[in-house]
Write a protein that holds these residues in place. Structure first.
Motif, PDB file in Angstrom:
ATOM      1  N   ASP A 177       5.268  -0.989   6.327  1.00  0.00           N
ATOM      2  CA  ASP A 177       3.988  -1.582   6.742  1.00  0.00           C
ATOM      3  C   ASP A 177       4.071  -2.108   8.169  1.00  0.00           C
ATOM      4  O   ASP A 177       4.868  -1.608   8.947  1.00  0.00           O
ATOM      5  CB  ASP A 177       3.572  -2.634   5.715  1.00  0.00           C
ATOM      6  CG  ASP A 177       3.239  -1.942   4.400  1.00  0.00           C
ATOM      7  OD1 ASP A 177       2.177  -1.329   4.321  1.00  0.00           O
ATOM      8  OD2 ASP A 177       4.088  -1.953   3.484  1.00  0.00           O
ATOM      9  N   SER A 186      -8.487 -11.567   4.490  1.00  0.00           N
ATOM     10  CA  SER A 186      -7.514 -10.585   4.978  1.00  0.00           C
ATOM     11  C   SER A 186      -7.737  -9.315   4.160  1.00  0.00           C
ATOM     12  O   SER A 186      -7.680  -9.356   2.925  1.00  0.00           O
ATOM     13  CB  SER A 186      -6.097 -11.123   4.754  1.00  0.00           C
ATOM     14  OG  SER A 186      -5.161 -10.102   5.004  1.00  0.00           O
ATOM     15  N   GLY A 187      -7.994  -8.196   4.840  1.00  0.00           N
ATOM     16  CA  GLY A 187      -8.415  -6.963   4.157  1.00  0.00           C
ATOM     17  C   GLY A 187      -7.586  -6.633   2.926  1.00  0.00           C
ATOM     18  O   GLY A 187      -8.110  -6.545   1.801  1.00  0.00           O
ATOM     19  N   SER A 188      -6.280  -6.491   3.122  1.00  0.00           N
ATOM     20  CA  SER A 188      -5.428  -6.010   2.026  1.00  0.00           C
ATOM     21  C   SER A 188      -5.365  -7.001   0.862  1.00  0.00           C
ATOM     22  O   SER A 188      -4.920  -6.643  -0.234  1.00  0.00           O
ATOM     23  CB  SER A 188      -4.030  -5.712   2.553  1.00  0.00           C
ATOM     24  OG  SER A 188      -3.517  -6.849   3.218  1.00  0.00           O
ATOM     25  N   TYR A 212      -4.235   1.233   4.474  1.00  0.00           N
ATOM     26  CA  TYR A 212      -5.510   0.825   5.107  1.00  0.00           C
ATOM     27  C   TYR A 212      -5.186   0.671   6.590  1.00  0.00           C
ATOM     28  O   TYR A 212      -4.348  -0.154   6.958  1.00  0.00           O
ATOM     29  CB  TYR A 212      -5.924  -0.486   4.440  1.00  0.00           C
ATOM     30  CG  TYR A 212      -6.617  -1.551   5.260  1.00  0.00           C
ATOM     31  CD1 TYR A 212      -7.794  -1.291   5.967  1.00  0.00           C
ATOM     32  CD2 TYR A 212      -6.118  -2.852   5.258  1.00  0.00           C
ATOM     33  CE1 TYR A 212      -8.438  -2.309   6.667  1.00  0.00           C
ATOM     34  CE2 TYR A 212      -6.750  -3.877   5.955  1.00  0.00           C
ATOM     35  CZ  TYR A 212      -7.910  -3.598   6.662  1.00  0.00           C
ATOM     36  OH  TYR A 212      -8.547  -4.601   7.339  1.00  0.00           O
ATOM     37  N   ARG A 268      -6.727  -6.273  -2.771  1.00  0.00           N
ATOM     38  CA  ARG A 268      -6.012  -5.485  -3.786  1.00  0.00           C
ATOM     39  C   ARG A 268      -5.070  -6.357  -4.613  1.00  0.00           C
ATOM     40  O   ARG A 268      -4.474  -5.883  -5.561  1.00  0.00           O
ATOM     41  CB  ARG A 268      -5.211  -4.361  -3.101  1.00  0.00           C
ATOM     42  CG  ARG A 268      -6.069  -3.375  -2.303  1.00  0.00           C
ATOM     43  CD  ARG A 268      -5.212  -2.274  -1.701  1.00  0.00           C
ATOM     44  NE  ARG A 268      -4.131  -2.844  -0.936  1.00  0.00           N
ATOM     45  CZ  ARG A 268      -3.809  -2.530   0.324  1.00  0.00           C
ATOM     46  NH1 ARG A 268      -4.510  -1.606   0.968  1.00  0.00           N
ATOM     47  NH2 ARG A 268      -2.810  -3.108   0.937  1.00  0.00           N
ATOM     48  N   MET A 328       0.631   6.798   9.554  1.00  0.00           N
ATOM     49  CA  MET A 328       0.100   5.521  10.060  1.00  0.00           C
ATOM     50  C   MET A 328       0.952   5.017  11.229  1.00  0.00           C
ATOM     51  O   MET A 328       0.419   4.571  12.256  1.00  0.00           O
ATOM     52  CB  MET A 328       0.073   4.478   8.949  1.00  0.00           C
ATOM     53  CG  MET A 328      -0.396   3.115   9.435  1.00  0.00           C
ATOM     54  SD  MET A 328      -0.374   1.838   8.168  1.00  0.00           S
ATOM     55  CE  MET A 328       1.385   1.504   8.028  1.00  0.00           C
ATOM     56  N   MET A 387      -5.270  -2.737  14.656  1.00  0.00           N
ATOM     57  CA  MET A 387      -6.291  -1.892  14.026  1.00  0.00           C
ATOM     58  C   MET A 387      -7.487  -1.649  14.930  1.00  0.00           C
ATOM     59  O   MET A 387      -8.251  -0.718  14.720  1.00  0.00           O
ATOM     60  CB  MET A 387      -6.760  -2.511  12.710  1.00  0.00           C
ATOM     61  CG  MET A 387      -5.821  -2.206  11.569  1.00  0.00           C
ATOM     62  SD  MET A 387      -6.616  -2.527   9.998  1.00  0.00           S
ATOM     63  CE  MET A 387      -5.232  -3.141   9.082  1.00  0.00           C
ATOM     64  N   ALA A 392       0.840  -1.205   0.000  1.00  0.00           N
ATOM     65  CA  ALA A 392       0.000   0.000   0.000  1.00  0.00           C
ATOM     66  C   ALA A 392       0.870   1.248   0.000  1.00  0.00           C
ATOM     67  O   ALA A 392       1.870   1.324   0.721  1.00  0.00           O
ATOM     68  CB  ALA A 392      -0.908  -0.001   1.221  1.00  0.00           C
ATOM     69  N   THR A 410      -2.005  -7.222  12.853  1.00  0.00           N
ATOM     70  CA  THR A 410      -2.673  -6.009  12.345  1.00  0.00           C
ATOM     71  C   THR A 410      -4.124  -5.997  12.827  1.00  0.00           C
ATOM     72  O   THR A 410      -4.697  -4.952  13.074  1.00  0.00           O
ATOM     73  CB  THR A 410      -2.642  -5.952  10.804  1.00  0.00           C
ATOM     74  OG1 THR A 410      -3.084  -7.207  10.292  1.00  0.00           O
ATOM     75  CG2 THR A 410      -1.254  -5.668  10.299  1.00  0.00           C
ATOM     76  N   SER A 455      -0.069 -12.250   3.895  1.00  0.00           N
ATOM     77  CA  SER A 455      -1.455 -12.692   4.037  1.00  0.00           C
ATOM     78  C   SER A 455      -2.268 -12.204   2.850  1.00  0.00           C
ATOM     79  O   SER A 455      -3.224 -12.862   2.430  1.00  0.00           O
ATOM     80  CB  SER A 455      -2.061 -12.211   5.351  1.00  0.00           C
ATOM     81  OG  SER A 455      -2.106 -10.807   5.383  1.00  0.00           O
TER      82      SER A 455
HETATM   83  O1  PMV Z   1      -4.820  -6.752   5.612  1.00  0.00           O
HETATM   84  P1  PMV Z   1      -3.930  -6.776   6.794  1.00  0.00           P
HETATM   85  O2  PMV Z   1      -4.640  -7.185   8.050  1.00  0.00           O
HETATM   86  O3  PMV Z   1      -2.692  -7.576   6.518  1.00  0.00           O
HETATM   87  O4  PMV Z   1      -3.443  -5.265   7.079  1.00  0.00           O
HETATM   88  C1  PMV Z   1      -2.577  -4.557   6.234  1.00  0.00           C
HETATM   89  C2  PMV Z   1      -2.079  -3.350   6.919  1.00  0.00           C
HETATM   90  C3  PMV Z   1      -0.972  -2.568   6.240  1.00  0.00           C
HETATM   91  O5  PMV Z   1      -0.131  -3.432   5.483  1.00  0.00           O
HETATM   92  C4  PMV Z   1      -0.131  -1.908   7.314  1.00  0.00           C
HETATM   93  C5  PMV Z   1      -1.511  -1.460   5.346  1.00  0.00           C
HETATM   94  C6  PMV Z   1      -2.055  -1.878   4.005  1.00  0.00           C
HETATM   95  O6  PMV Z   1      -2.884  -1.121   3.478  1.00  0.00           O
HETATM   96  O7  PMV Z   1      -1.656  -2.910   3.450  1.00  0.00           O
END
Ligand code: PMV
Length: 340
Positions: free
Chosen positions: A300, A156-158, A35, A161, A260, A213, A31, A209, A124
Motif C-alpha cells: 500500500d 478516510s476513503g478506505s 482504491y 471497508r 498502482m 491521489m 485492499a 495518500t 486511518s
Molecule cells: O483511504 P486512504 O486515503 O488511506 O487511501 C488508501 C490507499 C491505499 O491503501 C493505497 C489503497 C486502498 O485501497 O486501501
C-alpha cells in the motif's frame, strides 16, 4: 458539502450524548484491488470500486466523550497526548467539526491502536471506522452499518471497508452526494487464507495518500489504463474467491498493487513509497515462487509488504521470512459460525 451529506444521513438525530462515553473497535483492512484516484476529493468518492480483506485482530479501539469545559479537542493515541500540529490531530478534529452541537462543543478521544500509524497499514481506515462507531454509540443514533460506512468514508476513503469482516467491496457509486458509495461484504469466506505482514519501516509516509491521489489522474499516462484494469481485476478476484483459485487470487492481487505503484511513480511529481528493502523482498517473493512456493505480495502507501499464502504453506513461509507477522483473517468467523 460534507456537513450537508452528514445532515442527510443523520436526518435530524441529536448531538446530545446518551451515555458518558461512546466506545468501539474497528479492524483494519488491506485492499487486494486498490482504491487509487478520486472523483470527488472533498467527499472521498473513488473513481473505481475496490475490494479488501479485513484483518479482524488488528485495528483501533476508540473512546469518545464530550468535554464541555475544554476549549479544544484532546486526543490521546496509545496513552500519549497527540500534538495539535500533527496531521492526525488536525484531520480528526476537522472531521469532528461536523458532529458538534455548538462551535464550542469539544471532545476527548482516546484511541488504542495495535498497528503503526501512517505506515501504509491502513491505520486511518480502522481509526476513522472506530471513531464513527464510537460517535454512534455516544449519541445513540443507531445508524445502519452502510450509513456508518458512508460516514467513515468521509473521514478516510478506505475506512468505509472496515465496517465488516472478511472480503469487502467498496462500491464507487454514482450519486453526486456519495450516499451510494460504501462497503458491502462478500458472502464467500476462505478460512485457509493467510496474510503475513513484513514490516520494513514504521516511519510515516513521505507523501499523504490525499496528495498522491490528486497527482495520479492529472499527470500519469498509465492512470488512463487504471479504471478498465480495475474492472478486469475485480472480476478475476471475485472468480478466484468463489472458486478458491489461489494462483488467480495471488496473481491478480499482486499485479493490481504493482500497477498502482507504477502509476504513483509515473505521476508528476513522482511518488515512491518503496525502500531498497521493499524491492529486495519483492524479489525474494518472486524467487520463492519460481521455486514452487505459492506466495504473492501486495503493498500500500508505504514500504511494507503483505504476503498472501495458504495455511498449508505457513511453515515454509515462516522459515523463509522469520520476521513475518501472520494473520488468519477468517479465524474468528470460523469460531463464530460453528454450531453451538
Ligand atoms: O483511504 P486512504 O486515503 O488511506 O487511501 C488508501 C490507499 C491505499 O491503501 C493505497 C489503497 C486502498 O485501497 O486501501
Amino acid at each position: 458539502m460534507i456537513k450537508d451529506v452528514i445532515a442527510d444521513i443523520l436526518n435530524k438525530k441529536s448531538f446530545q450524548p446518551q451515555r458518558e462515553a461512546g466506545e468501539a473497535f474497528a479492524p483494519t483492512n488491506i485492499a487486494l484491488i486498490k482504491y487509487w484516484g478520486k472523483r470527488d476529493h472533498q467527499l472521498n468518492l473513488p473513481v473505481t470500486n475496490s475490494l479488501s480483506l479485513t484483518l479482524s485482530e488488528l485495528g483501533a479501539k476508540t473512546k469518545i466523550r464530550l468535554t464541555p469545559a475544554s476549549n479544544k479537542d484532546v486526543i490521546f493515541l496509545n496513552g500519549d497526548a497527540v500534538s495539535e500540529d500533527s496531521t492526525f490531530y488536525q484531520r480528526t478534529s476537522a472531521f469532528l467539526n461536523a458532529f458538534r452541537e455548538h462551535e464550542n462543543s469539544h471532545f476527548t478521544i482516546e484511541t488504542q491502536a495495535n498497528i503503526p500509524v501512517s505506515a501504509g497499514l491502513a491505520s486511518s481506515a480502522c481509526g476513522m471506522a472506530a471513531l464513527v462507531k464510537a460517535l454512534d454509540s455516544l449519541f445513540d443514533w443507531q445508524l445502519s452499518t452502510e450509513q456508518l460506512s458512508v460516514l467513515a468514508r468521509l473521514g478516510s476513503g478506505s475506512a468505509c471497508r472496515s465496517l465488516w469482516p472478511g472480503f469487502v467491496e467498496w462500491h464507487a457509486g454514482t450519486l453526486e452526494n456519495g450516499l451510494d458509495s460504501h462497503g458491502q461484504p462478500l458472502s464467500h469466506q476462505w478460512p485457509a487464507l493467510r496474510l503475513g505482514i513484513l514490516m520494513i519501516s514504521e516511519s510515516q509516509k513521505p507523501v499523504s495518500t490525499r496528495e498522491a491521489m490528486k497527482r495520479a489522474p492529472m499527470t500519469s499516462y498509465l492512470y488512463k489504463k487504471w479504471p478498465n484494469q480495475v474492472e478486469t481485476d475485480l472480476n478475476a478476484l471475485k472468480t478466484a474467491i468463489e472458486e478458491k483459485n489461489f494462483t488467480l487470487f495471488g496473481t491478480t492481487s499482486e499485479n493490481n498493487a504493482l500497477l498502482m505503484h507504477a502509476i504513483m511513480e509515473d505521476s508528476t511529481p513522482s511518488v515512491n513509497y518503496s525502500l531498497p528493502e521493499t524491492l529486495q523482498l519483492r524479489q525474494k517473493v518472486w524467487h520463492c515462487r519460481s521455486q514452487g512456493l505459492p506466495v504473492f505480495f501486495t503493498q500500500d502507501a508505504g514500504p511494507n509488504l503483505k504476503l498472501l499464502f495458504l495455511e498449508k504453506d505457513q511453515k515454509a513461509v515462516e522459515t523463509l521470512f522469520p520476521e513475518i507477522k501472520i494473520i488468519a483473517p477468517f479465524a474468528n468467523q470460523e469460531v463464530a459460525i460453528e454450531p453451538a
